[in-house]
Enzyme design. Structure first.
Site, PDB file in Angstrom:
ATOM      1  N   ASP A 152     -12.822   9.989 -17.364  1.00  0.00           N
ATOM      2  CA  ASP A 152     -13.832  10.362 -18.367  1.00  0.00           C
ATOM      3  C   ASP A 152     -14.108  11.859 -18.310  1.00  0.00           C
ATOM      4  O   ASP A 152     -15.227  12.302 -18.112  1.00  0.00           O
ATOM      5  CB  ASP A 152     -15.112   9.557 -18.145  1.00  0.00           C
ATOM      6  CG  ASP A 152     -14.882   8.071 -18.305  1.00  0.00           C
ATOM      7  OD1 ASP A 152     -15.329   7.501 -19.320  1.00  0.00           O
ATOM      8  OD2 ASP A 152     -14.231   7.459 -17.432  1.00  0.00           O
ATOM      9  N   ASP A 179     -10.066   8.099 -21.081  1.00  0.00           N
ATOM     10  CA  ASP A 179     -11.063   8.968 -21.711  1.00  0.00           C
ATOM     11  C   ASP A 179     -10.789  10.418 -21.344  1.00  0.00           C
ATOM     12  O   ASP A 179     -11.413  10.992 -20.456  1.00  0.00           O
ATOM     13  CB  ASP A 179     -12.490   8.554 -21.357  1.00  0.00           C
ATOM     14  CG  ASP A 179     -12.956   7.346 -22.150  1.00  0.00           C
ATOM     15  OD1 ASP A 179     -12.178   6.825 -22.969  1.00  0.00           O
ATOM     16  OD2 ASP A 179     -14.108   6.905 -21.943  1.00  0.00           O
ATOM     17  N   TYR A 182     -12.343  13.184 -25.355  1.00  0.00           N
ATOM     18  CA  TYR A 182     -13.548  12.840 -26.129  1.00  0.00           C
ATOM     19  C   TYR A 182     -13.513  13.484 -27.516  1.00  0.00           C
ATOM     20  O   TYR A 182     -14.531  13.914 -28.052  1.00  0.00           O
ATOM     21  CB  TYR A 182     -14.817  13.251 -25.379  1.00  0.00           C
ATOM     22  CG  TYR A 182     -15.195  12.256 -24.307  1.00  0.00           C
ATOM     23  CD1 TYR A 182     -16.203  11.314 -24.507  1.00  0.00           C
ATOM     24  CD2 TYR A 182     -14.518  12.215 -23.098  1.00  0.00           C
ATOM     25  CE1 TYR A 182     -16.525  10.386 -23.528  1.00  0.00           C
ATOM     26  CE2 TYR A 182     -14.827  11.296 -22.123  1.00  0.00           C
ATOM     27  CZ  TYR A 182     -15.837  10.382 -22.340  1.00  0.00           C
ATOM     28  OH  TYR A 182     -16.148   9.455 -21.376  1.00  0.00           O
ATOM     29  N   ASN A 212     -11.391   3.895 -24.109  1.00  0.00           N
ATOM     30  CA  ASN A 212     -11.894   3.543 -25.445  1.00  0.00           C
ATOM     31  C   ASN A 212     -11.990   4.746 -26.375  1.00  0.00           C
ATOM     32  O   ASN A 212     -11.846   4.623 -27.597  1.00  0.00           O
ATOM     33  CB  ASN A 212     -13.253   2.843 -25.354  1.00  0.00           C
ATOM     34  CG  ASN A 212     -14.288   3.643 -24.585  1.00  0.00           C
ATOM     35  OD1 ASN A 212     -14.064   3.994 -23.424  1.00  0.00           O
ATOM     36  ND2 ASN A 212     -15.408   3.932 -25.212  1.00  0.00           N
ATOM     37  N   HIS A 296      -9.182   1.378 -17.163  1.00  0.00           N
ATOM     38  CA  HIS A 296     -10.310   2.166 -17.659  1.00  0.00           C
ATOM     39  C   HIS A 296     -11.624   1.413 -17.464  1.00  0.00           C
ATOM     40  O   HIS A 296     -12.531   1.917 -16.802  1.00  0.00           O
ATOM     41  CB  HIS A 296     -10.142   2.542 -19.127  1.00  0.00           C
ATOM     42  CG  HIS A 296     -11.265   3.431 -19.615  1.00  0.00           C
ATOM     43  ND1 HIS A 296     -11.470   4.691 -19.102  1.00  0.00           N
ATOM     44  CD2 HIS A 296     -12.258   3.224 -20.518  1.00  0.00           C
ATOM     45  CE1 HIS A 296     -12.540   5.235 -19.683  1.00  0.00           C
ATOM     46  NE2 HIS A 296     -13.037   4.364 -20.540  1.00  0.00           N
ATOM     47  N   HIS A 306     -22.378  -0.647 -19.680  1.00  0.00           N
ATOM     48  CA  HIS A 306     -21.100  -1.345 -19.908  1.00  0.00           C
ATOM     49  C   HIS A 306     -21.014  -2.695 -19.200  1.00  0.00           C
ATOM     50  O   HIS A 306     -19.973  -3.049 -18.642  1.00  0.00           O
ATOM     51  CB  HIS A 306     -19.925  -0.441 -19.513  1.00  0.00           C
ATOM     52  CG  HIS A 306     -19.834   0.814 -20.318  1.00  0.00           C
ATOM     53  ND1 HIS A 306     -19.689   0.811 -21.692  1.00  0.00           N
ATOM     54  CD2 HIS A 306     -19.880   2.125 -19.941  1.00  0.00           C
ATOM     55  CE1 HIS A 306     -19.645   2.066 -22.128  1.00  0.00           C
ATOM     56  NE2 HIS A 306     -19.768   2.867 -21.090  1.00  0.00           N
ATOM     57  N   HIS A 335     -14.839   4.762 -17.340  1.00  0.00           N
ATOM     58  CA  HIS A 335     -15.713   4.112 -18.327  1.00  0.00           C
ATOM     59  C   HIS A 335     -17.200   4.255 -18.010  1.00  0.00           C
ATOM     60  O   HIS A 335     -17.972   4.733 -18.844  1.00  0.00           O
ATOM     61  CB  HIS A 335     -15.337   2.645 -18.459  1.00  0.00           C
ATOM     62  CG  HIS A 335     -15.780   2.014 -19.741  1.00  0.00           C
ATOM     63  ND1 HIS A 335     -15.750   2.658 -20.959  1.00  0.00           N
ATOM     64  CD2 HIS A 335     -16.276   0.756 -19.998  1.00  0.00           C
ATOM     65  CE1 HIS A 335     -16.177   1.847 -21.904  1.00  0.00           C
ATOM     66  NE2 HIS A 335     -16.513   0.695 -21.347  1.00  0.00           N
ATOM     67  N   VAL A 336     -17.620   3.832 -16.829  1.00  0.00           N
ATOM     68  CA  VAL A 336     -19.019   3.996 -16.406  1.00  0.00           C
ATOM     69  C   VAL A 336     -19.166   5.399 -15.831  1.00  0.00           C
ATOM     70  O   VAL A 336     -18.440   5.784 -14.913  1.00  0.00           O
ATOM     71  CB  VAL A 336     -19.409   2.944 -15.346  1.00  0.00           C
ATOM     72  CG1 VAL A 336     -20.828   3.204 -14.842  1.00  0.00           C
ATOM     73  CG2 VAL A 336     -19.302   1.545 -15.940  1.00  0.00           C
ATOM     74  N   HIS A 337     -20.117   6.153 -16.346  1.00  0.00           N
ATOM     75  CA  HIS A 337     -20.231   7.564 -16.008  1.00  0.00           C
ATOM     76  C   HIS A 337     -21.055   7.753 -14.729  1.00  0.00           C
ATOM     77  O   HIS A 337     -22.149   8.328 -14.731  1.00  0.00           O
ATOM     78  CB  HIS A 337     -20.838   8.338 -17.171  1.00  0.00           C
ATOM     79  CG  HIS A 337     -20.016   8.232 -18.412  1.00  0.00           C
ATOM     80  ND1 HIS A 337     -20.508   8.495 -19.668  1.00  0.00           N
ATOM     81  CD2 HIS A 337     -18.708   7.868 -18.596  1.00  0.00           C
ATOM     82  CE1 HIS A 337     -19.554   8.305 -20.568  1.00  0.00           C
ATOM     83  NE2 HIS A 337     -18.458   7.932 -19.932  1.00  0.00           N
TER      84      HIS A 337
END
Length: 432
Positions: A152, A179, A182, A212, A296, A306, A335-337
């Site tokens: 990400d 990711d 962006y 995503n 991801h 999420h 995915h999870v920041h």
């Protein structure tokens, strides 16, 4: 490269996209912290034939793909050698481009060079007339090997801080579990991202998979998924028997790395499932005693962000059995920041023969950190923190590896989590 007015059009499209829920996943009640501004990196060289957005990736164990973009037509050719300014070898490749609504990409060049010597610095020039010499170092053929791992990424001030820390780590290869830019439909941001990462991605191989934010599908207007990602970041999927750039595998030193696609079909009847089953069955643990998997959407997650997404829960239920039977050592996700490390786990419970799951989706994205975790902390969750940073996995030998997570809050790298891992192949209780 960008058509006039494209970015204004994208703003209108994004409003429509949010209403149409284009990206997969369940709408969450999670509220993100205030975002940080996205940066835009311009092309400094005014020559339209000048190579930009240069990045490299492995092709097998002895070849390297050199990818770059020019604004105008130029031959896809790379000259290279092991001494500065001396190019004993050259190779030709392919050129492509793509359209996305009103946007037309530049000329995307891909050239595969090799065979190359391991752990060797090569000097190279992209195109026949480029004045700039670049260099990269090939990974070692034998252990030890060091991976930098970050997900990400985005392109913000946080991202800059992360990349500065990564650059100092003397890594052999970077792994990115989805990711990337962006861009989210705004195609010039893909160009900006390529320019931002070029100083690092042109010197060490970057191996990536999609998230995503790479989907970029627009109903009616642009119905094809992953157009930009597939065009710009071609990975060596054919070499591993995959029929999709969204999932593939490769060997590096004594490690078998598997990159999976959270946003393509993964059920037991899917091509990806059948490919993964066949791929894991072919692994020779005598040659590659370690197996590392990247996805991801995390299969395990105690953050409030999420939760309940099919790309996490559905994929875990479909594929976890394959992962466990193959004795995969570590599974990395984005995915999870935030950062979170789990104990060895399978089927939701501690399992000494299951993989360690690590969420590393804290590279610097514009959406901010996912700072809310579930309480009380489940026993399988060992360490969790909502801070930006990156990880380093150093595989020392066939039996031991060290994992460290480096927080970069306040733009200072701090090793906040560290653990020594033992390969499952060296554990007699996990023998199949």
């Amino acid at each position: 490269m960008a058509a006039q007015g494209f970015r204004h059009l994208v703003l209108a499209i994004l409003v429509f996209a949010s209403e149409a829920s284009l990206f997969s996943g369940v709408v969450s009640t999670y509220v993100r912290p205030p975002p940080r501004q996205t940066l835009f990196f311009h092309h400094k060289d005014q020559d339209s034939a000048s190579p930009q957005q240069v990045h490299i990736s492995l092709v097998g164990q002895v070849k390297m793909r050199i990818s770059w973009i020019t604004e105008n037509s130029s031959p896809a050719m790379v000259k290279y050698g092991t001494s500065p300014g001396v190019y004993d070898n050259s190779a030709n490749g392919t050129t492509s481009s793509y359209h996305y609504v009103l946007y037309k990409s530049g000329e995307i060049h891909d050239v595969v060079i090799g065979p190359l010597k391991p752990n060797t610095v090569y000097y190279y020039r992209c195109g026949p007339d480029s004045a700039q010499e670049r260099s990269f170092r090939t990974p070692p053929a034998q252990l030890p090997i060091k991976f930098a791992i970050v997900g990400d990424l985005g392109q913000t001030g946080w991202t800059n801080s992360t990349l500065q820390h990564v650059a100092k780590s003397n890594y052999d290869m970077l792994l990115l579990p989805g990711d990337l830019s962006y861009a989210d439909l705004d195609q010039p941001l893909w160009d900006s991202f390529g320019r931002m990462v070029e100083p690092l991605a042109s010197q060490r191989p970057w191996m990536v998979t999609q998230g995503n934010h790479e989907i970029e599908k627009l109903p009616i207007i642009h119905s094809t998924k992953f157009t930009s990602y597939n065009a710009r970041w071609r990975m060596p999927f054919e070499e591993s028997g995959s029929n999709s750039n969204l999932y593939y595998s490769f060997d590096a030193a004594g490690v078998h790395v598997v990159m999976l696609g959270s946003y393509t079909d993964f059920d037991q009847n899917s091509d990806q499932y059948k490919w993964l089953e066949a791929d894991l069955n072919k692994v020779d643990r005598g040659k590659t005693p370690w197996i590392v998997v990247l996805i991801h959407a995390p299969w395990y997650n105690t953050n409030t962000a999420h939760q309940g997404e099919v790309e996490s829960e559905g994929m875990r239920k479909a594929m976890e059995g394959l992962i466990h039977r193959a004795r995969v050592d570590v599974v990395f996700a984005g995915h999870v920041h935030a950062y979170e490390r789990f104990t060895r786990v399978s089927n939701g419970k501690p399992d000494n023969c299951g993989p360690v799951h690590i969420t590393i989706g804290d590279g610097g994205n514009r959406e901010g950190l996912a700072s809310r975790f579930m309480n009380p902390q489940p026993a399988i969750s060992v360490f969790r923190e909502a801070s930006f940073g990156h990880g380093q996995l150093e595989i020392v030998n066939a039996t031991h590896a060290q994992w460290t997570w480096h927080r970069n809050d306040d733009d200072k790298p701090i090793a906040s989590d560290s653990i020594w891992l033992r390969s499952l192949t060296s554990d007699p209780t996990c023998k199949l």
